[in-house]
Design an enzyme around this catalytic site. Structure first.
Site, mmCIF file in Angstrom:
data_model
loop_
_atom_site.group_PDB
_atom_site.id
_atom_site.type_symbol
_atom_site.label_atom_id
_atom_site.label_comp_id
_atom_site.label_asym_id
_atom_site.label_seq_id
_atom_site.Cartn_x
_atom_site.Cartn_y
_atom_site.Cartn_z
ATOM 1 N N PHE A 157 0.845 -1.195 0.000
ATOM 2 C CA PHE A 157 0.000 0.000 0.000
ATOM 3 C C PHE A 157 0.877 1.241 0.000
ATOM 4 O O PHE A 157 1.866 1.309 0.727
ATOM 5 C CB PHE A 157 -0.905 0.033 1.234
ATOM 6 C CG PHE A 157 -2.019 -0.972 1.182
ATOM 7 C CD1 PHE A 157 -2.929 -0.968 0.130
ATOM 8 C CD2 PHE A 157 -2.165 -1.912 2.183
ATOM 9 C CE1 PHE A 157 -3.956 -1.891 0.084
ATOM 10 C CE2 PHE A 157 -3.195 -2.838 2.144
ATOM 11 C CZ PHE A 157 -4.103 -2.823 1.087
ATOM 12 N N CYS A 158 0.518 2.236 -0.823
ATOM 13 C CA CYS A 158 1.206 3.523 -0.736
ATOM 14 C C CYS A 158 0.172 4.612 -0.920
ATOM 15 O O CYS A 158 -1.020 4.359 -0.845
ATOM 16 C CB CYS A 158 2.340 3.628 -1.738
ATOM 17 S SG CYS A 158 1.792 3.653 -3.431
ATOM 18 N N ALA A 159 0.633 5.857 -1.170
ATOM 19 C CA ALA A 159 -0.308 6.975 -1.201
ATOM 20 C C ALA A 159 -1.255 6.848 -2.384
ATOM 21 O O ALA A 159 -2.467 6.882 -2.228
ATOM 22 C CB ALA A 159 0.448 8.290 -1.240
#
Lengths: 100, 432
Positions: A7-9
């Site tokens: 997961f990232c931005a």
């Protein structure tokens, strides 16, 4: 087949790392399904993961995500491995955690 | 002592400031604005290309086209501009409404359609003379980004009313035997009626005020003052400072500060330059193509230094990995690989270099040396090319070169010191 979810931005920059990780996993003969998504979609993609990795942009959400998935390993990706797109190192760490 | 203070500051930032900024970054309405407004980008880029071709800065090309296809060869520019820039507010209104409603886990498409209708309800058409008769008309191009604030506000209100009514089941229910595609249209009916009635009342009320209409009121009272402050030199300085401060702590500063708050202001500035001949210096591409040279922090300067002059293995490596994405203004290898994030030595130039690049180009444009950045170009377009495309002039390329040089000068002492430090550490660890 183990399911690794990153997961990232926005789910964009992490997809670069995903490709490197896939290559490293294939080299080691590991059967990993690897995908990147924005953290806002944790509800959708979190439950089916065997391990959850957070990009450094969303590291501050680590505790919150750990609380959300208490029975799964949730870790932040080492910042420099992330920056240098060192997929092999990340896979090594995943292997350790999953005990493969 | 000094180190202790730095550490305290870092801990404070990590524990208090970052979670707060992170919350802001994941705030539902701001995200909806960001995701919704971005839906008009493809149209703006298509429009920009029509402008660049129609007004290509090479006389020989223009003469050739005029001789081959006739004097009116570039009539397509007006047609395409009206169909792209000219409807930007409608697209943004649809985008914001549907994104907001979707974030609640409800189908956003019918809500977006009602959002468009709500916008058209409050926009007062012009009165035109058609022969002897006075008729109402929406003039081509009048729904461009100058209406963006009205569109965003209408979208947020529409989205909120819509989702509340759907969540409270204030909708028409059809028997289960009716196909879902049909019954879905009826779901939107009661919220839709409520929303359109509300905006009709708003339209009629504002017609009685000195502003004469709701969009005029929004423009006068909210968007114009906000835009003049936010896109002044100091407003841009603050944008730059906030964005890079967040990034230097590892947070996506551009997504938190720039996309939802400053992009709409820059888009309006750009539209005003094109449609009304205004001279707003700070526009969308002024910032995103002129300041993000190689990515946030103007890091192309660093990558070039690392490739050409670095002594340490670490910097040489980061330079090699960083150059290809850096050309397209993506710099995660640099920000997280060096790293810049949480690295007090490099955080300083990371914040100051883009400010220097911005200042040089701002001053150059203010004295008329550099042209205005009016054409839409995606931020991933390599510099120099983007400088030409966004201004349609070779001086736009010169402006970016000056920005790059300014960033390089700021970065130089810091990156050199860091290189020395890494080099020494590498030697020491080899000796052991």
């Amino acid at each position: 087949m183990k399911n690794i979810v990153l997961f990232c931005a926005a789910g964009m920059s992490t997809s670069l790392l995903v490709n490197k990780m896939k290559a490293a996993a294939a080299e080691n003969g590991l059967e990993y399904e690897i995908a990147a998504h924005p953290l806002s979609e944790a509800d959708t993609y979190g439950p089916e993961a065997d391990i959850i990795l957070l990009g450094p942009q969303v590291k501050y959400k680590l505790k919150e995500t750990q609380d959300q998935f208490p029975d799964k390993p949730v870790e932040a990706i080492n910042m420099q491995d992330y920056g240098m797109m060192n997929g092999a190192n990340v896979i090594k760490r995943v292997k350790e955690v999953l005990g493969d | 002592m000094k180190e202790e203070k730095t550490n305290k500051f870092m801990t404070f930032m990590e524990e208090k400031f970052l979670p707060l900024a992170g919350k802001l970054g994941s705030q539902r309405h701001l995200l909806a604005l960001r995701d919704g407004v971005v839906m008009m980008m493809p149209l703006l880029i298509i429009g920009a290309f029509s402008m660049i071709i129609a007004e290509f800065p090479v006389q020989a090309f223009l003469d050739f086209m005029a001789n081959t296809f006739g004097e009116n060869w570039n009539a397509f520019e007006g047609i395409i501009m009206h169909a792209t820039y000219g409807i930007a507010a409608i697209i943004a209104c649809y985008g914001v409404t549907s994104s907001l409603v979707k974030s609640y886990g409800i189908d956003g498409t019918p809500a977006g359609v009602i959002g468009i209708s709500a916008l058209m309800t409050v926009v007062v058409p012009s009165l035109l003379l058609d022969g002897e008769e006075v008729v109402e008309a929406w003039i081509a191009g009048s729904l461009d980004a100058t209406l963006l604030f009205t569109a965003m506000l209408v979208a947020l209100i529409t989205g909120e009313i819509y989702r509340r009514m759907v969540q409270k089941n204030i909708t028409i229910k059809l028997p289960d035997s009716v196909p879902p595609a049909v019954s879905a249209q009826f779901t939107a009916l009661i919220p839709g009626i409520t929303i359109i009635i509300l905006f009709t009342i708003i339209r009629l009320l504002f017609a009685k005020t000195v502003w004469g209409g709701f969009p005029e009121f929004i423009s006068d009272v909210i968007s114009t003052p906000l835009r003049h402050a936010g896109t002044s030199y100091f407003g841009t300085l603050i944008a730059c400072l906030m964005e890079h401060l967040l990034w230097s702590f590892g947070l996506h500063g551009s997504a938190i500060v720039i996309f939802p708050i400053f992009e709409p202001l820059w888009l309006i500035n750009m539209s005003e330059n094109i449609s009304a001949g205004a001279r707003n210096i700070v526009t969308f591409t002024f910032y995103e193509n002129g300041v993000w040279i190689g990515g946030s922090g103007a890091t192309l300067a660093v990558v070039l230094y690392m490739l050409l002059f670095a002594k340490s293995k670490l910097l040489k490596n980061v330079g090699k990995i960083g150059i290809a994405p850096g050309i397209f203004n993506i710099n995660e290898p640099v920000t997280f690989g060096l790293p810049i994030v949480l690295n007090p030595t490099l955080m300083i130039p990371y914040i100051l270099a883009p400010i220097a690049a911005m200042t040089v180009q701002y001053l150059g444009t203010a004295i008329g040396l550099f042209p205005l950045c009016n054409n839409m170009v995606p931020w991933t377009c390599p510099i120099l090319i983007s400088g030409f495309l966004t201004t349609g002039s070779i001086m736009g390329v010169v402006a970016q070169l000056c920005g790059l040089a300014a960033a390089f000068i700021v970065w130089l002492p810091f990156i050199r010191a860091y290189d020395d430090k890494c080099y020494k550490e590498e030697l020491e660890s080899e000796e052991k």
